[in-house]
Design an enzyme around this catalytic site. Structure first.
Site, mmCIF file in Angstrom:
data_model
loop_
_atom_site.group_PDB
_atom_site.id
_atom_site.type_symbol
_atom_site.label_atom_id
_atom_site.label_comp_id
_atom_site.label_asym_id
_atom_site.label_seq_id
_atom_site.Cartn_x
_atom_site.Cartn_y
_atom_site.Cartn_z
ATOM 1 N N LYS A 21 53.886 38.532 49.375
ATOM 2 C CA LYS A 21 53.481 37.879 50.624
ATOM 3 C C LYS A 21 53.383 36.367 50.449
ATOM 4 C CE LYS A 21 48.437 38.623 50.758
ATOM 5 N NZ LYS A 21 47.866 37.296 51.009
ATOM 6 N N ARG A 148 36.070 31.214 56.306
ATOM 7 C CA ARG A 148 36.617 30.596 55.086
ATOM 8 C C ARG A 148 36.745 29.067 55.221
ATOM 9 N NH1 ARG A 148 41.490 34.371 53.282
ATOM 10 N NH2 ARG A 148 41.271 33.109 51.399
ATOM 11 N N ASP A 338 43.868 36.522 42.442
ATOM 12 C CA ASP A 338 44.000 37.706 43.302
ATOM 13 C C ASP A 338 43.841 39.009 42.525
ATOM 14 O OD1 ASP A 338 44.362 36.150 45.517
ATOM 15 O OD2 ASP A 338 46.547 36.219 45.444
ATOM 16 N N ARG A 410 42.264 43.886 48.707
ATOM 17 C CA ARG A 410 42.309 44.008 47.240
ATOM 18 C C ARG A 410 41.115 44.797 46.701
ATOM 19 N NH1 ARG A 410 46.799 40.995 46.410
ATOM 20 N NH2 ARG A 410 46.914 39.010 47.498
HETATM 21 C C1 S3P Z 1 47.849 32.015 47.808
HETATM 22 C C2 S3P Z 1 47.013 31.326 46.993
HETATM 23 C C3 S3P Z 1 45.765 31.855 46.487
HETATM 24 C C4 S3P Z 1 45.620 33.354 46.712
HETATM 25 C C5 S3P Z 1 46.126 33.809 48.030
HETATM 26 C C6 S3P Z 1 47.559 33.389 48.247
HETATM 27 C C7 S3P Z 1 49.099 31.370 48.245
HETATM 28 O O1 S3P Z 1 44.723 31.166 47.096
HETATM 29 O O2 S3P Z 1 44.286 33.766 46.541
HETATM 30 O O3 S3P Z 1 46.050 35.209 48.124
HETATM 31 O O4 S3P Z 1 50.003 32.073 48.725
HETATM 32 O O5 S3P Z 1 49.204 30.149 48.102
HETATM 33 P P1 S3P Z 1 44.223 29.743 46.545
HETATM 34 O O6 S3P Z 1 45.186 29.288 45.493
HETATM 35 O O7 S3P Z 1 44.219 28.823 47.711
HETATM 36 O O8 S3P Z 1 42.865 30.018 45.972
#
Ligand code: S3P
Length: 457
Positions: A21, A148, A338, A410
């Site tokens: 994703k 958030r 994640d 998750r």
């Molecule tokens: C993501 C970055 C992560 C992750 C999220 C997806 C992305 O967040 O937790 O599920 O696609 O850039 P952060 O790096 O902002 O903490």
């Protein structure tokens, strides 16, 4: 939806997981703002990615027909791959998504607020894109999303020249974009979402934009821009971009390594051997395999090709005969951000204490994963505690019982997988949340031989 996982059994087979994703959000944004046609395959039918597609449809008239049709199409096969039933051959075939673009200047003001659902990545990446567009956009989402932090992305976009208003630091965010200039941005916390937002804005800003991070995070945005011929340079922890308009492109989204992590954990907890095909092997996403190696779980990867700058290949997990405790340092935490829920549940089956240091960012994910994971482990008969920004999980195994996903994909999947090695069955409330990133999780796991059944809809 409530499911029951009965411990034991062996998993067997080769499997694929739905497309990544993180990569899909970025490629969709780049496709909708390209000049010309892009053809994307294996765009996952996950809810988060649908949110990005629907938002892009609202600002991109040329891309709208294809994106709208795709975002509202329920056609996904049982394993969550976006597919179409081919009458001629009588089977599901991957649906390529053909997106027309007119470049960034072809974007228009949307007629409604853009609903990003549960997706923080959609919100922050789209904020970066739309900060460069000379019109007003409002980004909003569900209750979890509106809790958030959004100032972390609003502040640098403001410094670049956009007018950005958050709602007490949260979504809804109103953005009046356009007329950007480059900045040197230092992120206070390591976050790929903010880095990517600033880089996307920098592609349409005067001068040079740089982002410097306190620790490395996933680099999909940098890789995609570079693969499309864009001027992106990486120097240690600093990334630099300049204005660039790309053309249409083609790519197959690699399987999501973060979804694969749940299957690797399931294999390890049942002592099974498992192969996952066509999975993304970007080093900034598979650091969890190094952590798992310290747990005593051995896996091997083989890159067989590269898609739009992303290495893709096979992930093989060897049978594992027990989990050892480990320490996850604060410096490596952003690279497993994640995977902490599933790593923590694996740790609950280890023979000793495991530490997740500097894990405070978990509090602002889809739910407060710091307390959610600790409470969940305790509810399942294990031991865990939050000490400041650290999470400590005592091993010794789980008794069984009820895990509450708290609406978080998750967490739902981590509790389900942990049930494979508990003393008694584990039930998980809120299993439907898995659709946010891994549609088809339950059928994939049961197809591999796990005993997982739906108890109530
Ligand atoms: C993501 C970055 C992560 C992750 C999220 C997806 C992305 O967040 O937790 O599920 O696609 O850039 P952060 O790096 O902002 O903490």
């Amino acid at each position: 939806m409530r499911v029951r996982i009965t411990p034991g059994g062996r998993l067997e087979g080769r499997v694929r997981v739905p497309g990544d994703k993180s990569i899909a959000h970025r490629w969709l944004i780049l496709a909708a703002t390209a000049r010309g046609t892009s053809a994307l395959v294996e765009v996952p039918a996950s809810l988060d990615v649908r949110s990005t597609a629907a938002a892009l449809a609202a600002v991109s008239p040329k891309a709208r027909p294809a994106l709208q049709a795709w975002a509202s199409n329920d056609a996904a096969d049982a394993e969550g791959h976006s597919s179409t039933w081919n009458v001629r051959v009588g089977e599901w075939v991957p649906t390529p998504l053909e997106v027309e673009g007119e470049g960034r200047s072809g974007l228009v003001e949307p007629s409604h607020d853009l609903d990003c659902g549960n997706s923080g990545t959609s919100t922050r990446l789209l904020a970066g894109l739309l900060a460069a567009s000379p019109f007003l956009t409002v980004l909003t989402g569900d209750d979890s999303l509106r809790f958030r932090p959004m100032e972390r992305v609003a502040a640098p976009l403001r410094a670049m020249g956009a007018v950005v208003e958050t709602t007490d630091g949260h979504a809804p965010i109103a953005i009046a974009g356009g007329g950007l200039h480059g900045i040197d941005h230092h992120t206070a916390v390591p976050t790929a979402q903010v880095k990517s937002a600033v880089l996307l804005a920098g592609l349409d800003a005067d001068g040079i934009t740089t982002v410097t991070e306190p620790a490395a995070t996933r680099d999909h945005t940098e890789r995609a821009i570079r693969a499309l011929g864009g001027p992106v340079e990486v120097d240690g922890s600093t990334v630099r971009v300049e204005r660039f308009q790309h053309e249409g492109f083609a790519g197959t989204v690699p399987g999501d390594p973060s979804s694969a992590a749940f299957l690797v954990a399931a294999a390890a907890l049942t002592g099974s051997e498992l192969t996952i095909d066509a999975v993304g092997l970007n080093p900034s996403r598979i650091h969890y395999l190094e952590v798992m190696e310290r747990f005593g779980i051995h896996a091997e990867v083989r890159v067989d090709h590269v898609e739009v700058g992303e290495p893709v290949g096979e992930l093989w997990v060897a049978p594992c005969d027990g989990i050892s405790p480990t320490r996850i340092e604060a410096s490596e935490l952003p690279l497993v951000i994640d995977e902490v829920p599933v790593l923590a549940l694996l740790a609950s089956h280890a023979g000793g204490d495991s530490w997740f240091l500097g894990a405070g960012e978990l509090r602002v994910k889809e739910s407060d994963r710091m307390t959610g994971v600790a409470d969940g482990i305790i509810a399942l008969g294990g031991h865990a505690a939050v000490e400041g920004d650290d999470l400590v999980v005592a091993g010794g195994g789980l008794e069984g019982g009820l895990g509450d996903a708290r609406g978080d994909h998750r967490m739902a999947m981590a509790f389900a997988v942990a049930g494979l090695a508990a003393q008694r069955p584990i039930e998980v409330d809120g299993m439907e949340a898995a659709d946010v990133s891994f549609p088809g999780f339950v059928s994939t796991l049961s197809g591999l031989g796990a005993s997982i059944e739906v108890v109530s809809a």
